[in-house]
Design a protein around this motif. Structure first.
Motif, PDB file in Angstrom:
ATOM      1  N   LEU A   1      47.326  37.068  45.174  1.00 16.89           N
ATOM      2  CA  LEU A   1      47.134  38.661  45.445  1.00 16.89           C
ATOM      3  C   LEU A   1      46.732  39.473  44.231  1.00 16.89           C
ATOM      4  O   LEU A   1      45.784  40.267  44.355  1.00 16.89           O
ATOM      5  CB  LEU A   1      48.564  38.948  46.092  1.00 16.89           C
ATOM      6  N   PHE A   2      47.382  39.004  43.317  1.00 15.32           N
ATOM      7  CA  PHE A   2      47.059  40.005  41.880  1.00 15.32           C
ATOM      8  C   PHE A   2      45.642  39.486  41.303  1.00 15.32           C
ATOM      9  O   PHE A   2      44.961  40.713  41.151  1.00 15.32           O
ATOM     10  CB  PHE A   2      47.937  39.166  40.730  1.00 15.32           C
ATOM     11  N   PHE A   3      45.010  38.503  41.550  1.00 22.51           N
ATOM     12  CA  PHE A   3      43.691  38.198  41.505  1.00 22.51           C
ATOM     13  C   PHE A   3      42.864  38.570  42.289  1.00 22.51           C
ATOM     14  O   PHE A   3      41.806  39.375  41.859  1.00 22.51           O
ATOM     15  CB  PHE A   3      43.569  36.433  41.054  1.00 22.51           C
ATOM     16  N   THR A   4      42.918  38.510  43.440  1.00 18.84           N
ATOM     17  CA  THR A   4      42.020  39.000  44.453  1.00 18.84           C
ATOM     18  C   THR A   4      41.971  40.372  44.819  1.00 18.84           C
ATOM     19  O   THR A   4      40.826  40.973  45.371  1.00 18.84           O
ATOM     20  CB  THR A   4      42.360  38.159  45.803  1.00 18.84           C
TER      21      THR A   4
ATOM     22  N   THR B   1      55.027  41.940  31.892  1.00 21.61           N
ATOM     23  CA  THR B   1      55.200  41.456  33.382  1.00 21.61           C
ATOM     24  C   THR B   1      54.304  40.171  33.508  1.00 21.61           C
ATOM     25  O   THR B   1      54.718  39.118  34.176  1.00 21.61           O
ATOM     26  CB  THR B   1      55.057  42.311  34.293  1.00 21.61           C
ATOM     27  N   GLN B   2      52.839  40.357  33.242  1.00 23.62           N
ATOM     28  CA  GLN B   2      51.818  39.704  33.653  1.00 23.62           C
ATOM     29  C   GLN B   2      52.073  38.370  32.589  1.00 23.62           C
ATOM     30  O   GLN B   2      52.131  37.124  33.008  1.00 23.62           O
ATOM     31  CB  GLN B   2      50.358  40.112  33.282  1.00 23.62           C
TER      32      GLN B   2
ATOM     33  N   THR C   1      37.904  32.401  43.225  1.00 21.08           N
ATOM     34  CA  THR C   1      37.387  32.353  41.929  1.00 21.08           C
ATOM     35  C   THR C   1      35.890  32.027  42.160  1.00 21.08           C
ATOM     36  O   THR C   1      35.151  32.552  41.227  1.00 21.08           O
ATOM     37  CB  THR C   1      38.172  31.306  40.709  1.00 21.08           C
ATOM     38  N   ALA C   2      35.654  31.292  42.933  1.00 22.74           N
ATOM     39  CA  ALA C   2      34.216  30.776  43.056  1.00 22.74           C
ATOM     40  C   ALA C   2      33.418  31.813  44.057  1.00 22.74           C
ATOM     41  O   ALA C   2      31.985  31.687  43.927  1.00 22.74           O
ATOM     42  CB  ALA C   2      34.067  29.481  43.892  1.00 22.74           C
ATOM     43  N   SER C   3      34.049  32.702  44.578  1.00 26.54           N
ATOM     44  CA  SER C   3      33.145  33.669  45.432  1.00 26.54           C
ATOM     45  C   SER C   3      33.490  35.178  45.080  1.00 26.54           C
ATOM     46  O   SER C   3      32.878  36.156  45.354  1.00 26.54           O
ATOM     47  CB  SER C   3      33.683  33.302  46.917  1.00 26.54           C
ATOM     48  N   LEU C   4      34.650  35.529  44.663  1.00 19.84           N
ATOM     49  CA  LEU C   4      35.070  36.915  44.322  1.00 19.84           C
ATOM     50  C   LEU C   4      34.996  37.262  42.835  1.00 19.84           C
ATOM     51  O   LEU C   4      35.765  38.119  42.420  1.00 19.84           O
ATOM     52  CB  LEU C   4      36.549  37.196  45.168  1.00 19.84           C
ATOM     53  N   TRP C   5      34.503  36.330  41.857  1.00 21.80           N
ATOM     54  CA  TRP C   5      34.704  36.575  40.421  1.00 21.80           C
ATOM     55  C   TRP C   5      34.155  38.012  40.069  1.00 21.80           C
ATOM     56  O   TRP C   5      35.037  38.693  39.274  1.00 21.80           O
ATOM     57  CB  TRP C   5      33.953  35.544  39.799  1.00 21.80           C
ATOM     58  N   ASP C   6      33.140  38.681  40.684  1.00 23.95           N
ATOM     59  CA  ASP C   6      32.623  39.889  40.291  1.00 23.95           C
ATOM     60  C   ASP C   6      33.389  40.948  41.084  1.00 23.95           C
ATOM     61  O   ASP C   6      33.484  42.316  40.525  1.00 23.95           O
ATOM     62  CB  ASP C   6      31.315  40.136  40.841  1.00 23.95           C
ATOM     63  N   GLN C   7      34.614  40.791  42.065  1.00 22.76           N
ATOM     64  CA  GLN C   7      35.299  41.935  42.860  1.00 22.76           C
ATOM     65  C   GLN C   7      36.558  41.829  42.310  1.00 22.76           C
ATOM     66  O   GLN C   7      37.475  42.512  42.895  1.00 22.76           O
ATOM     67  CB  GLN C   7      35.110  41.491  44.300  1.00 22.76           C
ATOM     68  N   CYS C   8      37.196  40.860  41.614  1.00 22.08           N
ATOM     69  CA  CYS C   8      38.599  40.496  41.531  1.00 22.08           C
ATOM     70  C   CYS C   8      39.076  41.402  40.355  1.00 22.08           C
ATOM     71  O   CYS C   8      38.449  42.132  39.944  1.00 22.08           O
ATOM     72  CB  CYS C   8      38.829  38.988  41.113  1.00 22.08           C
TER      73      CYS C   8
ATOM     74  N   HIS D   1      40.064  42.503  36.987  1.00 23.34           N
ATOM     75  CA  HIS D   1      39.485  42.031  35.629  1.00 23.34           C
ATOM     76  C   HIS D   1      40.644  41.584  34.904  1.00 23.34           C
ATOM     77  O   HIS D   1      40.483  40.439  33.905  1.00 23.34           O
ATOM     78  CB  HIS D   1      38.727  43.387  34.829  1.00 23.34           C
ATOM     79  N   SER D   2      41.980  42.333  34.727  1.00 18.92           N
ATOM     80  CA  SER D   2      42.758  41.903  33.924  1.00 18.92           C
ATOM     81  C   SER D   2      43.374  40.507  34.445  1.00 18.92           C
ATOM     82  O   SER D   2      44.232  39.788  33.451  1.00 18.92           O
ATOM     83  CB  SER D   2      43.960  42.795  33.812  1.00 18.92           C
ATOM     84  N   TRP D   3      43.226  40.121  35.407  1.00 17.06           N
ATOM     85  CA  TRP D   3      43.895  38.844  35.698  1.00 17.06           C
ATOM     86  C   TRP D   3      42.662  37.739  35.896  1.00 17.06           C
ATOM     87  O   TRP D   3      43.285  36.509  36.128  1.00 17.06           O
ATOM     88  CB  TRP D   3      44.477  38.764  37.325  1.00 17.06           C
ATOM     89  N   LYS D   4      41.481  38.032  35.345  1.00 13.73           N
ATOM     90  CA  LYS D   4      40.735  36.592  35.190  1.00 13.73           C
ATOM     91  C   LYS D   4      40.936  35.526  34.427  1.00 13.73           C
ATOM     92  O   LYS D   4      41.097  34.325  34.781  1.00 13.73           O
ATOM     93  CB  LYS D   4      39.291  37.176  34.868  1.00 13.73           C
ATOM     94  N   VAL D   5      41.353  36.035  33.025  1.00 10.62           N
ATOM     95  CA  VAL D   5      41.856  34.909  31.856  1.00 10.62           C
ATOM     96  C   VAL D   5      43.016  34.435  32.424  1.00 10.62           C
ATOM     97  O   VAL D   5      43.031  33.014  32.438  1.00 10.62           O
ATOM     98  CB  VAL D   5      41.714  35.471  30.524  1.00 10.62           C
ATOM     99  N   PRO D   6      44.266  35.036  32.818  1.00 11.48           N
ATOM    100  CA  PRO D   6      45.499  34.374  33.098  1.00 11.48           C
ATOM    101  C   PRO D   6      45.243  33.477  34.524  1.00 11.48           C
ATOM    102  O   PRO D   6      45.852  32.351  34.331  1.00 11.48           O
ATOM    103  CB  PRO D   6      46.385  35.604  33.623  1.00 11.48           C
TER     104      PRO D   6
END
Length: 898
Positions: free
Chosen positions: A133-136, A155-156, A189-196, A198-203
């Motif tokens: 949920l946090f990523f998407t 928290t993250q 991650t393979a489909s929504l990388w540009d829409q997810c 941003h702060s949760w990409k690396v984690p």
């Protein structure tokens, strides 16, 4: 501590009462206990001393899992995401979620048993749902800077740390499969990388990579059952067309991790990857990375390339290839004994991606990384070079296109080719043929230069390459190219031709000469080829340029092996035709001559080619060079260089005379010792007046050795003329003993391309600094003097040294009266006395007397004494003539001596 003891008793009471409490009351009591637990942890510097820690971890984790599910179940994704945000926030009225999260965070860092209790609570699946949920579904709530708040970041960090601790255990991975969010997150991650978010990409990437490394057979079966890799690849194909290269690399690297890490357990995900055009996807993504800045997306690009490199060893069966070893090979190469370490290439499809990238891209970073990958694969197992080259032929094919690549890639490629010989001890004949063709075509001069340097390095490894490159036609090709360049140089006749001899072209000429020098070194057959090509007159032309000289002299020195006369004719001719300003050409020619004169067989050729007269003419041309102050052209040359030229000239003469009675007789019979004395006397540091000075009463007398020490190794001020005279007498003294050609006073230097010529570095300033340099004890000439004369406390007793070249004594005698300077009468006569004493000491030994008596030079020396001292009553005249007349009375026939 008492505090932990109290907490322990309170938790025991909680355990005892829990079965009798309603769930709400049980939950409230646990939540009331946690602040006390956290406070105790803070006050004990992070040390937990709690007997029931596993039970506490289980209870807290179950409660956190329950709260997460309560807040997200039955809600749309965005609402569930917001509810989670509110549950875990650190400020506000409801802090229960934050309290639980922090407690689990601390407990997850204790020990494995405690972690197992946390995993068994159902928390792995719950937190995976949270991460999804946090990523998407990103929230728009940020601070004024557009970044997440500090509390949100804390928290993250706690959430991610708990997940990393849980998912690195296989049990944790198994537990999270209870929900379907793992495959959902991978696909996201393979489909929504540009829409997810941003702060949760690396984690998210960190968590998924941790899960990938802890995969189990169950998790692999699960991912395969839901076509996770297949769907991810399909989505990445679409994503690659819409987002920047660095972003698609980051997303693709996560998917590829699961493929690569799962292989040791099961090949299922790799098979799914291959069956769904996974390699074509990687090729598309990597080619999209062309032109990326060096620091943009590199970690993920490099990660993909590293994983792809690893995939080359993933295959069910060993490759079985049998190549045809072309001979000749290096003596220690034996393919049959090449043992496999197990890290062999089994997956040619994966390697073909690397090969295709290099063939299709001209990007410096990409191509460089591909070459690094190939080098790594070879390092894993020597067999890999042969497996690849006998199937896909990567290096063979790369040679055809290497001239299109950036210069750093060309350098890296030819180092890789070089390593085949230097590290694998294998001669790749087919590859070398293509490299030779590249040199012949010379499409890109820099590439030609780099290729030639590669072959030069190989040639120096083993004499076998002298035969290989002759038989392949490379030697003939180089000679033809050098002939062409020599004609151009001859036509230019010293004039500057713009662009012709600059940069890469000049370097190429230099390396071609070095290559020919390497091919002829130790190979008489190749030297004969050079001579038969009629190349000797053209090779001579390169002597004039200091950048080419070292290699040119090496070639000519090899020529001396088959024809000493031709070598001597060239070197002596070049010495005699050199101009006054070409000081360093003369030095280099003399040093080469000395190397050849080490062979006694060369002495006759030296004499017949007028070598003695040629060297003496160098001294004649230096008339006035050491006068103080200097004048004319000599003013621009440091006196150190002039002395160096005198030294090497005398060294050459001494080497040609050494143990050679024919040459010694020739030199003596033709009056060349007298000629040498005359030339040395005209250098400018000796007195040229004809009148002999009246002898003074000397207050102090020093030995010649003490004079040397005082002149160069002490702070006593000495005039420059006297220092130069002492050096020349030093040289003559060693010539007398026949050891001058073995001495080394000056450090030679060979300028390479890119360095300034020595003539450019020296000028008037060098001459001005000369006196100061001589006064320093660390100066190289002073240090040489110290080595020559030893410790001054030993009184410089040279009486046991035998005379080898008595004619040099005649030279010293003739120079005696010239050791004078107006205004320095006391010092002049003191050094004269020291030299006379030294000459006397030289004839003390029985061996020296025998040599002097048998030389036939005694009458000449006595005549020299009479010529030197016009006043026969002069005490120095009396001392010397008495010694030599006594020797003359003892002289016997030379043949009796023999």
């Amino acid at each position: 501590t008492p505090q932990w003891d109290t907490l322990g008793r309170q938790f025991v009471e909680y355990e005892q009462m829990a079965p009798f409490l309603i769930p709400e009351e049980q939950q409230r009591r646990l939540l009331d206990f946690l602040p006390l637990f956290l406070k105790a942890w803070e006050q004990s510097a992070g040390v937990i001393v709690f007997p029931n820690i596993q039970l506490l971890a289980s209870e807290v984790s179950k409660l956190l899992t329950k709260e997460i599910k309560r807040n997200i179940n039955g809600k749309p994704a965005e609402e569930a995401r917001l509810a989670l945000e509110q549950l875990l926030q650190q400020k506000g009225e409801a802090e229960d979620g934050c309290l639980l999260l922090k407690s689990v965070y601390l407990l997850s860092q204790t020990d494995l048993r405690t972690m197992c209790n946390i995993i068994g609570s159902g928390l792995p699946a719950a937190l995976m749902h949270c991460l999804y949920l946090f990523f998407t579904f990103p929230l728009k709530k940020t601070n004024d800077d557009g970044e997440t708040s500090e509390d949100d970041a804390q928290t993250q960090e706690m959430l991610v740390k708990i997940m990393l601790n849980m998912y690195r255990e296989e049990q944790g991975v198994e537990e999270l499969l209870a929900a379907d969010k793992l495959q959902s997150l991978i696909i996201a991650t393979a489909s929504l990388w540009d829409q997810c978010s941003h702060s949760w990409k690396v984690p998210t990437g960190r968590v998924l990579r941790t899960i990938s490394k802890a995969q189990t057979k169950t998790s692999i079966v699960y991912l395969q059952a839901v076509d996770c890799i297949k769907i991810a690849i399909q989505n990445l194909f679409k994503l690659a067309d819409t987002i920047p290269a660095c972003d698609v690399c980051e997303a693709a690297s996560i998917v590829l991790c699961f493929v690569k890490d799962s292989y040791p357990i099961s090949s299922a995900l790799l098979t799914e990857f291959e069956n769904n055009d996974g390699y074509r996807l990687l090729l598309k993504i990597l080619l999209k990375c062309e032109g990326l800045q060096q620091n943009e997306g590199d970690p993920y690009l490099d990660e993909i390339l590293d994983m792809l490199t690893c995939l080359t060893t993933c295959g069910k069966t060993e490759l079985k290839v049998s190549g045809n070893i072309v001979h000749p090979q290096l003596p220690h190469f034996d393919f049959e004994r090449t043992r496999s370490s197990g890290m062999t290439v089994k997956n040619l499809q994966a390697f073909q991606v690397l090969q295709s990238i290099f063939q299709k891209s001209n990007d410096q970073h990409l191509c460089g990384r591909i070459l690094e990958a190939i080098g790594t694969i070879w390092a894993w197992d020597t067999v890999n070079f042969f497996l690849l080259e006998w199937t896909l032929q990567p290096i063979n094919q790369f040679t055809d296109i290497i001239h299109f690549k950036p210069h750093p890639v060309q350098v890296q490629f030819f180092r890789l080719v070089e390593s085949i010989v230097l590290d694998l001890s294998y001669v790749p004949h087919e590859i070398l043929k293509k490299v030779q063709y590249l040199i012949k075509e010379n499409i890109v001069p820099f590439c030609t230069l780099t290729a030639l340097r590669c072959l030069l390095s190989m040639t120096k490894k083993d004499l076998l390459f002298s035969d290989i490159f002759r038989d392949s036609g490379l030697l003939g090709l180089l000679l033809a190219l050098l002939r062409k360049q020599a004609k151009i140089l001859r036509k230019s006749a010293g004039t500057h031709l713009p662009g012709l001899e600059e940069g890469t072209e000049k370097e190429l000429n230099a390396v071609m000469l070095k290559m020919v020098a390497a091919l002829t070194a130790g190979s008489v057959r190749n030297t004969v080829v050079l001579k038969d090509y009629g190349m000797v007159p053209y090779i001579k032309i390169f002597l004039d340029d200091e950048c080419y000289r070292s290699a040119t002299l090496s070639i000519l020195e090899q020529l001396s092996v088959i024809n000493y006369e031709e070598y001597m004719s060239i070197i002596i001719g070049a010495l005699c035709s050199s101009t006054q300003g070409e000081l360093h050409l003369k030095l280099d020619l003399l040093k080469s001559l000395l190397r050849i004169l080490e062979s006694p067989k060369s002495h006759s050729a030296f004499r017949t080619c007028s070598g003695f007269n040629g060297l003496l003419s160098l001294l004649s041309d230096m008339e006035g060079a050491l006068q103080d102050p200097p004048s004319g052209l000599w003013a621009a040359v440091g006196q150190n260089c002039i002395l160096e030229l005198v030294f090497y000239t005398l060294q050459g003469i001494t080497a040609a005379l050494h143990l050679d009675p024919v040459n010694s007789n020739f030199f003596q019979r033709n009056g060349l010792f007298e000629k040498m004395a005359e030339d040395l006397g005209s250098l400018g540091c000796f007195w040229t007046q004809a009148e002999w000075q009246i002898s003074l009463s000397l207050e102090k007398t020093r030995t010649f050795g003490e004079f040397l020490d005082a002149a160069f190794c002490s702070s006593e001020p000495f005039p420059m003329w006297l220092k130069n005279c002492i050096w020349i007498l030093n040289f003559l003294d060693h010539m007398v003993k026949g050891t001058l050609h073995l001495e080394s006073y000056f450090k030679g230097r060979k300028p390479e391309i890119g360095e300034a010529s020595r003539d450019d570095q020296e000028g008037p300033q060098a001459q001005e600094d000369h006196p100061v340099a001589f006064k320093r004890p660390g100066n190289k000439l002073a240090a040489s003097a110290h080595r020559l004369w030893g410790n001054p406390e030993e009184k410089w007793d040279m009486g046991d040294c035998a005379i080898v070249n008595p004619g040099a004594v005649c030279v010293m005698v003739r120079l005696l009266p010239k050791l004078y300077k107006e205004g320095h009468s006391q010092l002049s006569q003191e050094i004269q006395c020291a030299v006379v004493d030294h000459i006397q000491s030289l004839v003390k030994s029985e061996k020296s007397r025998q040599v002097m008596c048998g030389s036939g030079l005694l009458s000449t020396i006595i005549t020299s004494c009479q010529d030197a001292f016009r006043n026969e009553s002069h005490p120095l005249h009396l001392r010397l003539t008495r010694v030599f007349e006594k020797l003359a009375s003892q002289a016997i026939e030379p043949d009796v001596l023999r």
